[in-house]
Design a protein around this motif. Structure first.
Motif, PDB file in Angstrom:
ATOM      1  N   GLY A   1      41.473  60.418  63.053  1.00  0.00           N
ATOM      2  CA  GLY A   1      40.581  61.540  62.813  1.00  0.00           C
ATOM      3  C   GLY A   1      39.214  61.380  63.439  1.00  0.00           C
ATOM      4  O   GLY A   1      38.460  62.351  63.548  1.00  0.00           O
ATOM      5  N   GLN A   2      38.857  60.171  63.893  1.00  0.00           N
ATOM      6  CA  GLN A   2      37.527  59.960  64.451  1.00  0.00           C
ATOM      7  C   GLN A   2      37.338  60.712  65.769  1.00  0.00           C
ATOM      8  O   GLN A   2      36.272  61.269  66.024  1.00  0.00           O
ATOM      9  N   HIS A   3      38.367  60.712  66.610  1.00  0.00           N
ATOM     10  CA  HIS A   3      38.269  61.487  67.854  1.00  0.00           C
ATOM     11  C   HIS A   3      38.224  62.976  67.547  1.00  0.00           C
ATOM     12  O   HIS A   3      37.497  63.735  68.196  1.00  0.00           O
ATOM     13  N   GLY A   4      38.976  63.397  66.543  1.00  0.00           N
ATOM     14  CA  GLY A   4      38.934  64.806  66.150  1.00  0.00           C
ATOM     15  C   GLY A   4      37.566  65.206  65.622  1.00  0.00           C
ATOM     16  O   GLY A   4      37.048  66.281  65.961  1.00  0.00           O
ATOM     17  N   VAL A   5      36.967  64.355  64.821  1.00  0.00           N
ATOM     18  CA  VAL A   5      35.621  64.644  64.305  1.00  0.00           C
ATOM     19  C   VAL A   5      34.618  64.691  65.455  1.00  0.00           C
ATOM     20  O   VAL A   5      33.752  65.580  65.500  1.00  0.00           O
ATOM     21  N   ALA A   6      34.728  63.755  66.380  1.00  0.00           N
ATOM     22  CA  ALA A   6      33.824  63.759  67.534  1.00  0.00           C
ATOM     23  C   ALA A   6      34.003  65.021  68.365  1.00  0.00           C
ATOM     24  O   ALA A   6      33.024  65.630  68.819  1.00  0.00           O
ATOM     25  N   THR A   7      35.252  65.440  68.567  1.00  0.00           N
ATOM     26  CA  THR A   7      35.518  66.662  69.331  1.00  0.00           C
ATOM     27  C   THR A   7      34.948  67.880  68.621  1.00  0.00           C
ATOM     28  O   THR A   7      34.316  68.745  69.253  1.00  0.00           O
ATOM     29  N   ALA A   8      35.155  67.961  67.322  1.00  0.00           N
ATOM     30  CA  ALA A   8      34.607  69.087  66.551  1.00  0.00           C
ATOM     31  C   ALA A   8      33.086  69.090  66.585  1.00  0.00           C
ATOM     32  O   ALA A   8      32.443  70.147  66.663  1.00  0.00           O
ATOM     33  N   THR A   9      32.493  67.899  66.559  1.00  0.00           N
ATOM     34  CA  THR A   9      31.036  67.773  66.609  1.00  0.00           C
ATOM     35  C   THR A   9      30.492  68.265  67.936  1.00  0.00           C
ATOM     36  O   THR A   9      29.518  69.032  67.993  1.00  0.00           O
ATOM     37  N   ALA A  10      31.109  67.820  69.033  1.00  0.00           N
ATOM     38  CA  ALA A  10      30.655  68.239  70.365  1.00  0.00           C
ATOM     39  C   ALA A  10      30.854  69.738  70.560  1.00  0.00           C
ATOM     40  O   ALA A  10      30.014  70.424  71.164  1.00  0.00           O
ATOM     41  N   ALA A  11      31.972  70.261  70.062  1.00  0.00           N
ATOM     42  CA  ALA A  11      32.229  71.692  70.192  1.00  0.00           C
ATOM     43  C   ALA A  11      31.153  72.500  69.470  1.00  0.00           C
ATOM     44  O   ALA A  11      30.646  73.505  69.989  1.00  0.00           O
ATOM     45  N   ALA A  12      30.788  72.056  68.268  1.00  0.00           N
ATOM     46  CA  ALA A  12      29.733  72.750  67.528  1.00  0.00           C
ATOM     47  C   ALA A  12      28.403  72.665  68.270  1.00  0.00           C
ATOM     48  O   ALA A  12      27.652  73.649  68.343  1.00  0.00           O
ATOM     49  N   LEU A  13      28.117  71.496  68.840  1.00  0.00           N
ATOM     50  CA  LEU A  13      26.858  71.293  69.550  1.00  0.00           C
ATOM     51  C   LEU A  13      26.739  72.191  70.771  1.00  0.00           C
ATOM     52  O   LEU A  13      25.669  72.723  71.067  1.00  0.00           O
ATOM     53  N   PHE A  14      27.857  72.394  71.490  1.00  0.00           N
ATOM     54  CA  PHE A  14      27.825  73.154  72.747  1.00  0.00           C
ATOM     55  C   PHE A  14      28.342  74.579  72.618  1.00  0.00           C
ATOM     56  O   PHE A  14      28.429  75.298  73.612  1.00  0.00           O
ATOM     57  N   GLY A  15      28.700  74.997  71.413  1.00  0.00           N
ATOM     58  CA  GLY A  15      29.181  76.361  71.229  1.00  0.00           C
ATOM     59  C   GLY A  15      30.565  76.592  71.799  1.00  0.00           C
ATOM     60  O   GLY A  15      30.857  77.682  72.313  1.00  0.00           O
ATOM     61  N   LEU A  16      31.442  75.598  71.692  1.00  0.00           N
ATOM     62  CA  LEU A  16      32.813  75.708  72.179  1.00  0.00           C
ATOM     63  C   LEU A  16      33.775  75.822  71.003  1.00  0.00           C
ATOM     64  O   LEU A  16      33.466  75.403  69.889  1.00  0.00           O
ATOM     65  N   ARG A  17      34.963  76.354  71.242  1.00  0.00           N
ATOM     66  CA  ARG A  17      36.028  76.343  70.243  1.00  0.00           C
ATOM     67  C   ARG A  17      36.765  75.013  70.355  1.00  0.00           C
ATOM     68  O   ARG A  17      36.908  74.462  71.445  1.00  0.00           O
ATOM     69  N   ALA A  18      37.248  74.517  69.237  1.00  0.00           N
ATOM     70  CA  ALA A  18      37.981  73.253  69.241  1.00  0.00           C
ATOM     71  C   ALA A  18      39.278  73.393  68.456  1.00  0.00           C
ATOM     72  O   ALA A  18      39.281  73.918  67.339  1.00  0.00           O
ATOM     73  N   THR A  19      40.368  72.931  69.063  1.00  0.00           N
ATOM     74  CA  THR A  19      41.668  72.873  68.402  1.00  0.00           C
ATOM     75  C   THR A  19      42.134  71.433  68.437  1.00  0.00           C
ATOM     76  O   THR A  19      42.265  70.849  69.526  1.00  0.00           O
ATOM     77  N   VAL A  20      42.373  70.851  67.269  1.00  0.00           N
ATOM     78  CA  VAL A  20      42.715  69.423  67.169  1.00  0.00           C
ATOM     79  C   VAL A  20      44.103  69.285  66.547  1.00  0.00           C
ATOM     80  O   VAL A  20      44.354  69.790  65.446  1.00  0.00           O
ATOM     81  N   PHE A  21      44.998  68.598  67.246  1.00  0.00           N
ATOM     82  CA  PHE A  21      46.345  68.344  66.754  1.00  0.00           C
ATOM     83  C   PHE A  21      46.378  66.967  66.098  1.00  0.00           C
ATOM     84  O   PHE A  21      45.898  65.989  66.657  1.00  0.00           O
TER      85      PHE A  21
END
Length: 402
Positions: A135-155
């Motif tokens: 889940g750490q990579h997923g949390v990092a991806t969600a964090t970056a997406a929020a920071l840059f205004g991107l959508r994130a889908t994590v499997f």
């Protein structure tokens, strides 16, 4: 059902060794006989586009400066080098901890994700697609997406969704869509397969944000370069902390192997012994055989029929049946060695570090410490351990075990 690994009929083209260890793998993306790009035709163009964009960005001082600024102000780099004083005295060595657990989001994963998210913005992409185990990579991806205004889908494998419930909540709170994967072993391997299948359908708008030094070229190289900040920082810090400037041993846990690759990159040209520590039940470097999975030729756990053998680890982030291709190359050249530890040793390591240094490590990171605790390192040695993540996410599992 298992997943078939492709075994190439012909010997792969060897990389140009003149490039040096842990350098640019060249247009073929090969580390010795490993690496490459084995993807459906629909993804060949996307991978090439990502490689071209990364090469241009990595050569652009403005991109590098922007990433360095984010790593400083958003992640909190440089992370400290902490002497483990009590544990060092008990072991008879000088143990230094590279504290990636203190990076924002709780692990090294954010270093790579910020780089890939910046690249996605540069390429005009509006979405990030990722896989995650612990889940750490997923949390990092969600964090970056929020920071840059991107959508994130994590499997994420359904089994990991259950054992890493805290990180699932964090991802969703940050605005990411978390997709449980209910096929196969319901762990990281299956999450990666589903994420790559999903990417095929959204390739024009989404960037696949790979979490480790795996996948088709350029991902193993690109992820290592984004994680190189760990080794480069630690090299400078050791130079100011140690009389000999370079530790005798550099140790890190290995699943796919991104924190280890980033750490090793800072010391590969020194006399330090590089040691990657795998889970006993998921040891790609130790027990794997050549095959192709998730777009890359590397070593994977498999049976005689070429089916992926299920990996097992107490740490969800290491529950993967293979290892990054560059790690295989380092092992075959004799530059790094790879060892395994048991789940019981890992739990003991978590408790030992907590009670001697007041630090609760992630189960993944504790694999590296577990090997050090075996006492195989000669007395008087200096040891650098990359503490890749903190153990908040593992408290529920540990509570059941202790």
């Amino acid at each position: 059902m298992g997943e078939l690994l492709i075994r190439p009929r012909h010997a792969p083209v060897r990389a140009n060794r003149a490039r040096g260890l842990m350098g640019d793998p060249g247009p073929l993306g090969r580390f010795g006989e490993y690496g490459g790009r084995y993807v459906p035709e629909s993804l060949v163009g996307a991978c090439r586009e990502i490689e071209d964009a990364f090469r241009a960005a990595w050569a652009d001082p403005a991109f590098r400066n922007q990433l360095a600024g984010l790593l400083a102000t958003h992640v909190g780099r440089p992370t400290p080098l902490t002497p483990a004083l009590r544990l060092s005295a008990e072991l008879g060595v000088t143990l230094l901890l590279k504290r990636e657990d203190l990076a924002h989001t709780g692990s090294h994963k954010i270093n790579n994700v910020l780089g890939q998210a910046l690249l996605a913005k540069r390429m005009g992409r509006t979405r990030l697609v990722a896989e995650t185990g612990a889940g750490q990579h997923g949390v990092a991806t969600a964090t970056a997406a929020a920071l840059f205004g991107l959508r994130a889908t994590v499997f994420m494998g359904e089994r990991d969704v259950e054992r890493q419930a805290l990180n699932v909540f964090r991802m969703r709170m940050l605005g990411a869509e978390v997709v449980p994967v209910r096929t196969g072993s319901r762990t990281l391997k299956d999450a990666t397969s589903e994420a790559m299948r999903h990417w095929v359908g959204v390739v024009d708008e989404a960037m696949y944000c790979m979490g480790s030094v795996l996948g088709p070229s350029p991902y193993p190289w690109m992820v290592r370069e984004f994680q190189r900040v760990i080794g480069d920082e630690a090299r400078r810090q050791c130079a100011s902390e140690l009389p000999a400037a370079v530790p005798d041993y550099v140790v890190a846990c290995v699943g796919g192997g991104s924190n280890a690759a980033g750490t090793f990159a800072g010391f590969v040209d020194t006399g330090a012994q590089l040691v990657g520590v795998e889970a006993e039940g998921g040891a790609g470097a130790t027990d794997g055989t050549p095959g192709i999975l998730h777009g890359v030729r590397s070593l994977f756990l498999q049976d005689d029929d070429g089916q992926v053998a299920e990996a097992h680890s107490i740490a969800a982030g290491l529950d993967y049946p293979g290892i990054g291709p560059e790690h295989v190359h380092l092992r075959e050249l004799g530059r790094a060695r790879y060892v395994t530890v048991s789940d019981a040793e890992v739990v003991e390591a978590v408790v030992r570090l907590a009670r001697t240094e007041g630090i609760v490590a992630a189960l993944e990171s504790a694999h590296a410490l577990a090997w050090i605790l075996r006492g195989e390192i000669p007395a008087g040695s200096t040891v650098l351990l990359t503490l890749s993540g903190r153990g908040d996410k593992d408290i529920s599992a540990l509570r059941e075990l202790l």
